[in-house]
Each structure stands twice: as C-alpha cells, then as structure tokens.
Design an enzyme around this catalytic site. Structure first.
Site, PDB file in Angstrom:
ATOM      1  N   HIS A 222      38.106  31.196  51.238  1.00 49.81           N
ATOM      2  CA  HIS A 222      38.198  30.668  49.876  1.00 49.81           C
ATOM      3  C   HIS A 222      38.220  29.136  49.888  1.00 49.81           C
ATOM      4  CE1 HIS A 222      39.615  30.812  45.602  1.00 49.81           C
ATOM      5  NE2 HIS A 222      40.169  29.652  45.942  1.00 49.81           N
ATOM      6  N   GLU A 223      39.102  28.566  50.704  1.00 49.13           N
ATOM      7  CA  GLU A 223      39.212  27.104  50.746  1.00 49.13           C
ATOM      8  C   GLU A 223      37.979  26.459  51.378  1.00 49.13           C
ATOM      9  OE1 GLU A 223      41.339  25.864  48.925  1.00 49.13           O
ATOM     10  OE2 GLU A 223      42.614  27.626  48.668  1.00 49.13           O
TER      11      GLU A 223
ATOM     12  N   HIS B 168      35.548  25.782  48.646  1.00 50.34           N
ATOM     13  CA  HIS B 168      35.839  24.496  47.989  1.00 50.34           C
ATOM     14  C   HIS B 168      35.356  23.331  48.849  1.00 50.34           C
ATOM     15  CE1 HIS B 168      38.147  25.780  44.542  1.00 50.34           C
ATOM     16  NE2 HIS B 168      39.036  26.433  45.276  1.00 50.34           N
TER      17      HIS B 168
ATOM     18  N   GLU C  33      35.602  26.593  41.584  1.00 51.46           N
ATOM     19  CA  GLU C  33      36.039  27.974  41.854  1.00 51.46           C
ATOM     20  C   GLU C  33      34.864  28.916  42.048  1.00 51.46           C
ATOM     21  OE1 GLU C  33      38.941  29.203  42.614  1.00 51.46           O
ATOM     22  OE2 GLU C  33      39.839  27.219  42.448  1.00 51.46           O
TER      23      GLU C  33
END
Length: 492
Positions: free
Chosen positions: A257-258, A261, A287
């Site tokens: 997830h990170e 980003h 996101e």
C-alpha cells in the site's frame, strides 16, 4: 517572464523547506526519542511559522498579480493554479493559528500513540478537544461563511464537496451491503493463515516485494511505525510498515500500500522537482495508487500465487495448504475492527462511518467527549460486532490526532479511481495476470507511471484520472470488480 522566474525561484525554496518539515514528521514517527516530544512540537511550530510566512508573503501576491493575463504553457499555468490556490488559502489563516496547529498536532501524535498502546481514551480526549477546536477555527477562516467541513476537505481533494461525497456513498452503500450479506451468508468460509512468521523474515520479504513493485531504494527506505505511512516526494520518498508475527499480511500489504504512494511520488517527472507539480495532485489520486497496488494487483489471484511461493521459500510454509487457499486467506471477508486490515468488501464501510463522525465533530453536532460512544454504537450497527477495546475502536487511526479532518473520504474516492484505472489497465494489458503470476509488475506499474504518475500536479484530480481511463470516473467499475471477485470466491 522575469516575474514568473522570480516567483518560481521563491517557490522552490518554499517547497524545499516543506520537505524538511516533512522529514521532521517522519523522524518523529520512526526514530525520535519519546522524550523529545515537547521539543519536537516547538520545532514543528517554528517550521510552520516560517512556511506560513513564505506562503503568505506579499511578494507572492504581487507576482501573481503581475502574471495576470500572461500567456503561459501548460506547466506554467498549472504552477500558477497551485500557487494561487495555496496563497488564497494561506492568507485566510492567521500565522499564530497555523503555528499553534503544528505544535498541538505534534504533541497530540505522541499522546495518541501512548493512549492507543494503553487503551486509555481519557488520556487522549483533552488534546483531541484542542485539535478539533483549532481545526474548526481554521475551517471558519477558510470557509468564508460556507461549510466548515468542505473547507477542510478541499485541502486534500480540491473541488470535492461533502455533498458529492455523501451522494457517492449513498450510491455505493446498497451494493456493498448486499455483497457483504451474500458473502457472509455463503457456505464457504475460508480460513486465515496458521503458524508464526518471524518478524525479521517478514521485513526482508516486504523489502523484496517493495522492489518487485518498483520502489527505488536509492531514493527511499523502509522503517517501522505504529501506523504505516509514506513521506516525501522527488528524490527522497520514505515509507514505513509494521509487523505482527501472527499475521504477515499486516506487514506485506501495508508495505505494498505505502509503496503505491511512494511510487507515485518517485514516478513524477523530474522536471517538476521542488515545484508545485512535483507531488501527487490530491489524496484521492494518491489513494488510487496505493489501493490499486495493494488490491487489484497485490491481492489478485495471479500475484498471490507468486507470493505463496515466496512465503514457502522464506518461512518453510505459507500458512495455507495451497495457492488457492492462500488466495482465499488474503481476501477473506470478515467483520474485523481495524480499517487498515479490512477486506475490500468492508473497507469503504469503515470510511463511511468515519466520514459521518468527523463531519459531526467539525459541525459541532458531536462533542469530543461523546466520540467513543458514538463510534462504538455506529460500529456495532454497521458491522454487527461490539468494539472490545479502544485500540480496536476510536483510537486505531492516527488521522484525527494530527488534525486530518476531511482526509478519510479520500480513501474511498481513491478506491473509486482505482476501480476505473484497473478497468483501463486490463483493457490495455490483456496478459497482465500472466505477468503478475511470475512476480512481474512492470507492465502494470509502467502503465500507471506513463498514464498518471508522471504528471504529478499538472492536471486536476478528475482530469488526470479521466485522461488515464479515457472516461470520467464513476463508482461503477469498482463495484463491478468487487461483485465479480468476491462472487467467484464465495460462490455467490
């Protein structure tokens, strides 16, 4: 164009100082001694005072006025759009309020971490009351008599309104609830993982998976934090993760997830470095990257087959009997407490709850003293489970402690954008699953970099998603994707 050059030279220094301030925040969450909290709060307040002074410097207004009516290329026009928006917002907020917000939210972050660790809501509520009061004061300065919540939301998702978000949620909720009811009523009940998974081995695997998804360690690093996050832009983009030896998915999917980003920030054209275009254009678009990396790519059947083999190689077992059982475990639907660990069916329901609660806090319809009771009541109504302890409830998220009111709905907006991007991506890459099964994400991540990430802030949020997808974003592709994926998994 000497005026434009003077403005951009000044802006470059402001952007560099903002990166330094961000690094102070990263340090606070990763390696700062706990005893430094009060001093760090003063440091953050001092940095915010400097930044606020630069963002409201009368010369910026003069430069902007001097450029009115000038013919600029697309990059120049976009830079002016961002600088003018920042200047208009910053000049509405008193300097002492901006500095006080930075000091209080820095202290609040440490108090929240202590309260969460000790399940002590009472320890957190006084400082949260201060944060809410300061954010309401800021919102009043920004709103010009309009919606306080919308004034804060606009800081994370330009041009979005709470009415639009609420309408989107009203359209999404019936299909999400119907899907959940079908899934929860299914005779299929996939098991979670079994066994223990060494923390150091998890971290080593998460580093490898970060590389698989294209994260550039020459311009980044991974550390541990209470709440995973990504920090920085340009040539210094850092991420954090966390480890639970009973649940390796917590570490692995927080990392993916990170990385989504971080790869967005690392993928922006270097020509935009230390300019207003050199960062993600909005939190909703940000996101979309983290969610498509984590879910449509990372939780796909193709990629989990690759990950299953990696787990077996690293741990001697994968916690599941075979690749199909592993895929089912990765995507197991259950009414858990924690938003960051929620399955794709439940995730947006978590966001809808927070959206309603924080709107009520900012409007004054909900007192901070009543927040825990409101949370627990709403959670049980929405998820059918009573909250067992505050760290699984109102204390689980860092966002309100640092004043990020208006941020939560961008998670669901990001999911909607990700659904649209996934549909377009798969239309362009018919062999995507074959690539993912080999642990090759380069086709997907390259497509995202080429079609969205490289532009940074050049376009507006809706413009950049529309450009990538060939049509304006709607929630339909996300809901269709969820119905198809979980309908097949659960035979419903």
């Amino acid at each position: 164009m000497a005026v434009y050059d003077d403005l951009m030279g000044f802006q470059r220094e402001t952007e560099a100082l903002a990166q330094v301030a961000g690094r102070l925040g990263w340090d606070q969450e990763t390696v700062m001694p706990r005893g430094a909290v009060e001093q760090r709060a003063e440091e953050m307040g001092a940095m915010e005072s400097v930044l606020h002074a630069r963002r409201t410097d009368p010369r910026v207004g003069d430069w902007l006025a001097g450029l009115e009516g000038e013919e600029l290329d697309a990059v120049g026009a976009a830079n002016l759009r961002h600088i003018r928006r920042s200047y208009d917002r910053a000049t509405k907020v008193p300097a002492d309020l901006a500095a006080q917000l930075a000091r209080v939210t820095s202290r609040a972050q440490g108090i929240w971490a202590e309260a969460r660790a000790n399940d002590d809501v009472a320890h957190f509520l006084p400082i949260l009351t201060e944060v809410v009061a300061l954010r309401r004061e800021e919102a009043a300065a920004l709103a010009d008599g309009g919606s306080l919540y919308d004034a804060l939301l606009d800081g994370y998702e330009p041009d979005a309104t709470s009415a639009d978000i609420a309408a989107m949620f009203d359209r999404m909720r019936p299909r999400l609830v119907a899907l959940r009811e079908r899934v929860m009523g299914s005779e299929r009940s996939p098991a979670g993982l079994t066994g223990r998974f060494d923390a150091d081995t998890q971290l080593a695997l998460s580093n490898n998976i970060a590389k698989v998804f294209g994260y550039d360690f020459n311009h980044g690093r991974i550390d541990k934090a209470v709440h995973p996050f990504s920090s920085g832009s340009g040539h210094d983009v850092r991420i954090t993760t966390r480890v639970d030896e009973a649940d390796p998915f917590n570490c692995l999917y927080s990392t993916i997830h990170e990385v989504g980003h971080a790869c967005y920030e690392q993928g922006i054209d270097d020509a935009h470095l230390l300019t207003p275009l050199g960062a993600g254009v909005s939190m909703g678009v940000h996101e979309s990257q983290s969610r498509i990396y984590e879910n449509q790519l990372g939780r796909s059947q193709a990629f989990t087959g690759y990950l299953f083999n990696q787990m077996q190689d690293r741990f001697g077992h994968a916690g599941a009997a075979d690749a199909q059982a592993f895929y089912a475990a990765v995507n197991r639907v259950h009414s858990g407490y924690i938003r960051t660990e929620a399955d794709e069916v439940h995730y947006n329901l978590h966001i809808m709850m927070r959206f309603d609660l924080e709107r009520a806090l900012i409007s004054g319809d909900l007192d901070v003293a009543d927040l825990e009771a409101a949370w627990n009541s709403r959670f049980e109504a929405d998820f059918g489970v009573a909250v067992d302890r505050p760290s699984n409830g109102v204390l689980q998220d860092v966002h309100w402690s640092v004043g990020l009111f208006g941020y939560f709905p961008t998670y669901s907006l990001g999911n909607v954008y990700a659904g649209c991007l996934n549909k377009a991506l798969r239309a362009d890459l018919p062999d995507l699953d074959g690539q993912l099964a080999e642990g090759d994400t380069s086709g997907a991540t390259g497509w995202l970099r080429q079609n969205l990430q490289q532009y940074g802030g050049l376009y507006t949020p809706v413009e950049v998603v529309t450009k990538a997808c060939g049509q304006a974003p709607t929630e339909a592709p996300l809901l269709d994707y969820l119905d198809a994926k979980f309908g097949a998994l659960y035979g419903v």
